[in-house]
Design a protein around this motif. Structure first.
Motif, PDB file in Angstrom:
ATOM      1  N   LEU A  28       0.627  -1.143  -0.223  1.00 52.78           N
ATOM      2  CA  LEU A  28       0.521   0.271   0.249  1.00 52.78           C
ATOM      3  C   LEU A  28       0.951   1.039   0.088  1.00 52.78           C
ATOM      4  N   ALA A  29       2.315   1.461   0.698  1.00 53.56           N
ATOM      5  CA  ALA A  29       2.421   3.129   0.871  1.00 53.56           C
ATOM      6  C   ALA A  29       3.782   2.848  -0.711  1.00 53.56           C
ATOM      7  N   ASN A  30       3.457   1.849  -1.540  1.00 52.80           N
ATOM      8  CA  ASN A  30       3.713   2.217  -2.553  1.00 52.80           C
ATOM      9  C   ASN A  30       3.010   2.500  -3.335  1.00 52.80           C
ATOM     10  N   LEU A  31       1.768   3.300  -3.090  1.00 53.80           N
ATOM     11  CA  LEU A  31       0.196   4.069  -4.187  1.00 53.80           C
ATOM     12  C   LEU A  31       0.784   5.249  -4.503  1.00 53.80           C
ATOM     13  N   ASN A  32       0.111   5.855  -5.252  1.00 50.29           N
ATOM     14  CA  ASN A  32       0.559   7.503  -5.561  1.00 50.29           C
ATOM     15  C   ASN A  32      -0.729   7.871  -5.195  1.00 50.29           C
ATOM     16  N   THR A  33      -1.169   9.103  -4.300  1.00 49.36           N
ATOM     17  CA  THR A  33      -1.655   9.181  -2.792  1.00 49.36           C
ATOM     18  C   THR A  33      -2.468  11.022  -3.161  1.00 49.36           C
ATOM     19  N   ALA A  34      -1.726  11.316  -4.480  1.00 49.40           N
ATOM     20  CA  ALA A  34      -1.285  12.623  -4.377  1.00 49.40           C
ATOM     21  C   ALA A  34      -2.735  13.111  -5.399  1.00 49.40           C
ATOM     22  N   THR A  35      -3.524  12.139  -5.704  1.00 50.54           N
ATOM     23  CA  THR A  35      -5.194  12.369  -6.042  1.00 50.54           C
ATOM     24  C   THR A  35      -6.396  12.382  -5.237  1.00 50.54           C
ATOM     25  N   LEU A  36      -5.699  12.332  -3.348  1.00 47.83           N
ATOM     26  CA  LEU A  36      -6.437  11.472  -2.469  1.00 47.83           C
ATOM     27  C   LEU A  36      -7.313  13.302  -2.343  1.00 47.83           C
ATOM     28  N   GLY A  37      -8.268  13.323  -1.628  1.00 58.04           N
ATOM     29  CA  GLY A  37      -8.686  14.520  -0.601  1.00 58.04           C
ATOM     30  C   GLY A  37      -9.416  16.042  -2.143  1.00 58.04           C
ATOM     31  N   ARG A  38      -8.467  14.984  -3.358  1.00 59.72           N
ATOM     32  CA  ARG A  38      -8.719  16.461  -4.971  1.00 59.72           C
ATOM     33  C   ARG A  38      -9.565  15.643  -5.617  1.00 59.72           C
ATOM     34  N   SER A  39     -10.152  16.665  -6.365  1.00 62.51           N
ATOM     35  CA  SER A  39     -11.883  15.623  -6.874  1.00 62.51           C
ATOM     36  C   SER A  39     -11.462  15.523  -8.090  1.00 62.51           C
ATOM     37  N   HIS A  40     -11.889  14.501  -8.560  1.00 60.40           N
ATOM     38  CA  HIS A  40     -12.034  13.611  -9.157  1.00 60.40           C
ATOM     39  C   HIS A  40     -12.105  14.207 -10.631  1.00 60.40           C
ATOM     40  N   ARG A  41     -12.049  15.638 -11.011  1.00 63.32           N
ATOM     41  CA  ARG A  41     -12.980  16.212 -11.963  1.00 63.32           C
ATOM     42  C   ARG A  41     -11.074  17.650 -12.146  1.00 63.32           C
ATOM     43  N   SER A  42     -10.638  17.525 -10.923  1.00 61.60           N
ATOM     44  CA  SER A  42      -9.581  18.776 -10.764  1.00 61.60           C
ATOM     45  C   SER A  42      -8.360  18.317 -12.288  1.00 61.60           C
ATOM     46  N   SER A  43      -7.363  18.692 -12.430  1.00 59.52           N
ATOM     47  CA  SER A  43      -6.520  18.543 -13.305  1.00 59.52           C
ATOM     48  C   SER A  43      -5.391  17.449 -13.075  1.00 59.52           C
ATOM     49  N   LEU A  44      -5.329  17.149 -11.690  1.00 59.56           N
ATOM     50  CA  LEU A  44      -4.250  15.905 -11.781  1.00 59.56           C
ATOM     51  C   LEU A  44      -5.285  14.760 -11.282  1.00 59.56           C
ATOM     52  N   GLY A  45      -6.960  15.223 -10.788  1.00 60.08           N
ATOM     53  CA  GLY A  45      -7.922  13.971 -11.173  1.00 60.08           C
ATOM     54  C   GLY A  45      -8.222  13.072 -12.521  1.00 60.08           C
ATOM     55  N   LYS A  46      -8.743  14.340 -13.757  1.00 55.90           N
ATOM     56  CA  LYS A  46      -8.499  13.602 -14.778  1.00 55.90           C
ATOM     57  C   LYS A  46      -7.319  12.886 -14.938  1.00 55.90           C
ATOM     58  N   ALA A  47      -5.566  13.413 -15.079  1.00 53.05           N
ATOM     59  CA  ALA A  47      -5.010  13.318 -15.599  1.00 53.05           C
ATOM     60  C   ALA A  47      -4.479  11.783 -14.833  1.00 53.05           C
ATOM     61  N   ALA A  48      -4.966  11.294 -14.002  1.00 54.26           N
ATOM     62  CA  ALA A  48      -4.723  10.129 -13.280  1.00 54.26           C
ATOM     63  C   ALA A  48      -5.437   9.338 -14.057  1.00 54.26           C
ATOM     64  N   LEU A  49      -6.605   9.652 -14.394  1.00 49.62           N
ATOM     65  CA  LEU A  49      -7.998   8.640 -15.047  1.00 49.62           C
ATOM     66  C   LEU A  49      -7.347   8.276 -16.537  1.00 49.62           C
ATOM     67  N   GLN A  50      -7.203   9.450 -17.039  1.00 50.37           N
ATOM     68  CA  GLN A  50      -7.376   9.669 -18.414  1.00 50.37           C
ATOM     69  C   GLN A  50      -5.078   8.755 -18.646  1.00 50.37           C
ATOM     70  N   LYS A  51      -4.639   8.686 -17.122  1.00 48.47           N
ATOM     71  CA  LYS A  51      -3.098   7.783 -17.430  1.00 48.47           C
ATOM     72  C   LYS A  51      -3.646   5.847 -17.678  1.00 48.47           C
ATOM     73  N   THR A  52      -4.513   6.433 -16.619  1.00 48.81           N
ATOM     74  CA  THR A  52      -5.057   4.783 -16.946  1.00 48.81           C
ATOM     75  C   THR A  52      -5.811   4.399 -17.707  1.00 48.81           C
ATOM     76  N   ILE A  53      -6.538   4.905 -18.336  1.00 50.66           N
ATOM     77  CA  ILE A  53      -7.331   4.551 -19.773  1.00 50.66           C
ATOM     78  C   ILE A  53      -6.092   4.614 -20.879  1.00 50.66           C
ATOM     79  N   ASP A  54      -5.392   5.416 -20.821  1.00 48.81           N
ATOM     80  CA  ASP A  54      -4.182   5.052 -22.127  1.00 48.81           C
ATOM     81  C   ASP A  54      -3.237   3.967 -21.797  1.00 48.81           C
TER      82      ASP A  54
END
Length: 373
Positions: A28-54
């Motif tokens: 668990l410690a290896n997970l990137n948690t930068a998006t936690l507590g942020r909106s999934h519609r923020s540029s950070l959140g959307k970028a993380a979602l887009q990366k999983t898609i890509d």
């Protein structure tokens, strides 16, 4: 007679067919948690979602014009969304040989109330006659029967000149079995199966033919918001660009990304498939050497290399004792057959399971059998 209790145990005795074992070395410690507590519609959140898609599209080597989207409610949500959105334009052939495939048939006939439906079924351990599929009709089928241990050996039964759409529930097959994308118009799966991700989210992969159907056909029934893939007759492209229908768990997204990164480190989806097949070979050798355990799949070509199902020469009460004995000794967890399937065992052999753990499990299977027989 029973021999002595084995000493060596699997380092990871997690052989459940869903949620499946985490990848080797997971932390668990290896997970990137930068998006936690942020909106999934923020540029950070959307970028993380887009990366999983890509990354999903790249790892699976999807055709460039196929779309990948993240949707709610696991593989079940994905399949229901697709069936409610696409079916009804033409007759439907449903092929099933275990509980989930039969469940899709039930929903199509009893919930959507479609009348022009052809059901091609088979008992657990067998495949139906796939040659009966009509290329003029839509087709709904599971690639791998998670609860029966039976998969389709290939997609030869799907016509290259088909007029209907092929809708494939591939939740225990994607990342573990070759997918002939040119034969598949819709593929659904969930993170908690082959990649050992967390539950609650589903994936849909759409061909251009599926998109064309979505944009040209409007079902006669109302669609809940959570099922809608189009707006004003056009595909909601945002779903396939990181703008999800409802709020996803960004922690689960990070967990899925961790699994995708591991697949890349392993060498790609081909290596995942090879590892799963090598795991199956361990169990095939064991079954060949012991006359009290048998594959539920009647034909070896149709034998699943992920959710491997067995019948055992024990009655139901003995099988329950067998399973409990293994769990109580921390040798194997969650290996009982699915509740709707014939009584027996089900051992997950996907690539997140290590071969040495399967080999360590085998003496325990023999010991437990002789304890309860």
């Amino acid at each position: 007679m029973s021999g002595p209790q084995p000493i060596i145990k699997p380092a990871t005795p997690n052989f459940s067919s869903g949620p499946c074992a985490k990848r080797p070395g997971y932390d668990l410690a290896n997970l990137n948690t930068a998006t936690l507590g942020r909106s999934h519609r923020s540029s950070l959140g959307k970028a993380a979602l887009q990366k999983t898609i890509d990354d999903t599209a790249a790892i699976l080597k999807l055709p460039a014009d196929y779309r990948v989207g993240i949707v709610p409610a696991s593989d079940t949500g994905s399949m229901e969304m697709i069936m409610w959105s696409l079916l009804g334009e033409r007759p439907v052939d449903v092929c099933y040989w275990e509980s989930f495939g039969k469940g899709w048939l039930t929903d199509i006939k009893q919930q959507l109330k479609l009348e022009n439906v052809n059901a091609f079924g088979a008992d657990y351990g067998e495949l139906p006659d796939l040659s009966r599929v009509d290329p003029k009709n839509d087709l709904v089928f599971t690639w791998n029967g998670t609860t029966s241990g039976v998969k389709v050996p290939n997609a030869d039964f799907i016509s290259d000149q088909r007029e209907g759409l092929t809708i494939c529930d591939a939740t225990s097959a994607v990342f573990a079995m070759p997918m002939p994308w040119e034969k598949l118009d819709v593929v659904t799966y969930s993170w908690q199966k082959v990649l050992g991700g967390e539950g609650g989210h589903g994936m849909i992969i759409l061909s251009p033919r599926a998109v064309e159907r979505l944009e040209s056909y409007t079902p006669s029934w109302p669609l809940p918001k959570i099922f809608r893939l189009t707006s004003n007759g056009k595909l909601m492209e945002g779903i396939f660009e990181g703008a999800t229908i409802n709020t996803p768990s960004m922690l689960c997204v990070s967990d899925y990304q961790d699994a995708l990164d591991w697949v890349k480190e392993l060498g790609g989806v081909e290596q995942c498939i090879e590892k799963s097949l090598a795991n199956l070979a361990v169990l095939e050798k064991f079954v060949a050497e012991h006359d009290w355990i048998h594959f539920l799949a009647k034909e070896s070509a149709n034998r699943s290399n992920t959710s491997v199902c067995f019948s055992v020469d024990l009655d139901d009460s003995q099988i329950k004792k067998f399973i409990k004995l293994l769990a109580d000794n921390d040798a194997a967890y969650d290996i009982g057959a699915y509740k709707d399937a014939p009584s027996g065992l089900r051992i997950w052999c996907g690539s997140t399971v290590e071969q040495q753990d399967l080999k360590a499990l085998l003496p325990w299977l023999t010991w437990a059998y002789h304890q309860v027989a």
